[in-house]
Motif scaffolding. Structure first.
Motif, PDB file in Angstrom:
ATOM      1  N   ARG A 124       0.832  -1.205   0.000  1.00 29.32           N
ATOM      2  CA  ARG A 124       0.000   0.000   0.000  1.00 29.32           C
ATOM      3  C   ARG A 124       0.868   1.257   0.000  1.00 29.32           C
ATOM      4  O   ARG A 124       0.593   2.231  -0.704  1.00 29.32           O
ATOM      5  CB  ARG A 124      -0.917  -0.030   1.224  1.00 29.32           C
ATOM      6  N   GLU A 125       1.934   1.226   0.795  1.00 34.21           N
ATOM      7  CA  GLU A 125       2.812   2.385   0.910  1.00 34.21           C
ATOM      8  C   GLU A 125       3.506   2.699  -0.410  1.00 34.21           C
ATOM      9  O   GLU A 125       3.672   3.868  -0.773  1.00 34.21           O
ATOM     10  CB  GLU A 125       3.863   2.151   2.010  1.00 34.21           C
TER      11      GLU A 125
ATOM     12  N   THR B 281       1.021   4.321  -2.770  1.00 35.80           N
ATOM     13  CA  THR B 281       0.688   5.666  -2.293  1.00 35.80           C
ATOM     14  C   THR B 281       1.775   6.657  -2.677  1.00 35.80           C
ATOM     15  O   THR B 281       1.491   7.761  -3.165  1.00 35.80           O
ATOM     16  CB  THR B 281       0.510   5.666  -0.763  1.00 35.80           C
TER      17      THR B 281
ATOM     18  N   LYS C 152       1.280   9.889  -5.367  1.00 33.33           N
ATOM     19  CA  LYS C 152       1.572  11.262  -4.945  1.00 33.33           C
ATOM     20  C   LYS C 152       2.701  11.880  -5.761  1.00 33.33           C
ATOM     21  O   LYS C 152       2.736  13.092  -5.975  1.00 33.33           O
ATOM     22  CB  LYS C 152       1.939  11.277  -3.460  1.00 33.33           C
TER      23      LYS C 152
ATOM     24  N   VAL D  24      -5.179   5.468  -3.565  1.00 36.30           N
ATOM     25  CA  VAL D  24      -4.793   4.174  -2.990  1.00 36.30           C
ATOM     26  C   VAL D  24      -5.553   3.925  -1.696  1.00 36.30           C
ATOM     27  O   VAL D  24      -6.123   2.857  -1.479  1.00 36.30           O
ATOM     28  CB  VAL D  24      -3.264   4.137  -2.730  1.00 36.30           C
ATOM     29  N   ASN D  25      -5.602   4.951  -0.841  1.00 40.05           N
ATOM     30  CA  ASN D  25      -6.276   4.832   0.455  1.00 40.05           C
ATOM     31  C   ASN D  25      -7.606   5.572   0.500  1.00 40.05           C
ATOM     32  O   ASN D  25      -8.446   5.277   1.339  1.00 40.05           O
ATOM     33  CB  ASN D  25      -5.366   5.395   1.557  1.00 40.05           C
TER      34      ASN D  25
ATOM     35  N   ASP E  95      -5.407  11.035  -0.528  1.00 43.25           N
ATOM     36  CA  ASP E  95      -4.116  10.827  -1.190  1.00 43.25           C
ATOM     37  C   ASP E  95      -3.754  11.982  -2.114  1.00 43.25           C
ATOM     38  O   ASP E  95      -2.577  12.212  -2.405  1.00 43.25           O
ATOM     39  CB  ASP E  95      -4.131   9.529  -2.018  1.00 43.25           C
TER      40      ASP E  95
END
Length: 247
Positions: free
Chosen positions: A114-115, A118, A122, A150-151, A155
């Protein structure tokens, strides 16, 4: 007794590879038909590059299975050591390739976190830019899965390129809710969505949406992978037993 055992292995191996041969021939036939079909089906598939690429993948898989089944059948029924050896080496190479792919997937698994996604969104996302592959791909994902970022919409609060290109928009238009998850469908209210009203936005993050959609298929793919590896081990063991038993 040993002769009966070898005979049993021989016919089991023949039947097993005959089914592989038929599956390969079927896939090969379907793939070639899709690619060269003169009735217009080819044009329908060609509209979507992924489907068109899939047709060539089906042809490749069909050809591989066709050759594999042919080698196994001929080697078993004729008790030909050379063909059995080719069959064994062929299966072994496929097995090692699959094992290498699994190891590489484990090593680079952090690239699917996920990170990671993300940070990439960005850093690289540019809104409705259809000429940039990264942005257009993410737009397609967000529209197809009715998700945002993503979240979630947050984001895009500090997405460098997006805020520079669209300083007045809270989210890209791909995050806006539509009558149905399709690029051709009308927005419920595009203006309210871009202003930040959550009722008109898809608020679920794409990471969660995609995982939820693929969860069943991930378990199925894992089970199939284990089954395929087991079959390959059985095929290699059978080929080696028959190879060593032939005088």
């Amino acid at each position: 007794m040993e002769g009966d055992c070898l005979s049993c292995i021989k016919y089991l191996m023949f039947i097993f590879n005959f089914f592989i041969f038929l599956c390969g021939a079927s896939l090969l036939g379907v793939g070639i038909w899709v690619i060269v079909d003169p009735t217009g089906f080819r044009e329908i598939v060609a509209v979507n590059p992924l489907l068109f690429m899939g047709a060539y993948i089906v042809v490749g898989m069909g050809a591989l299975l066709f050759l594999l089944g042919f080698l196994g059948c001929c080697g078993a029924i004729r008790e030909n050591k050379c063909l059995l050896l080719f069959f064994f080496v062929f299966i072994l190479l496929i097995f090692l390739a699959e094992l290498s792919a699994a190891i590489l997937a484990f090593i680079f698994r952090e690239n699917l976190s996920r990170e990671f996604f993300t940070r990439e969104v960005k850093k690289h996302y540019q809104g409705s830019n259809s000429s940039q592959i990264f942005s257009s791909t993410w737009n397609s994902v967000m529209i197809t899965f009715a998700c945002c970022g993503v979240n979630g919409p947050q984001d895009f609060e500090d997405a460098l390129h997006f805020k520079m290109l669209y300083p007045d928009d809270m989210v890209p238009e791909a995050c806006c809710r539509r009558e149905a998850p399709s690029r051709d469908r009308e927005f419920l209210s595009k203006e309210d969505c871009l202003m930040g009203r959550e009722i008109y936005q898809n608020t679920e993050g794409c990471y969660t949406a995609i995982l939820d959609s693929l969860e069943t298929y991930v378990y199925l793919a894992g089970a199939l992978a284990i089954g395929v590896l087991a079959i390959e081990l059985f095929a290699m063991a059978s080929a080696m037993c028959l190879f060593r038993g032939i005088q």
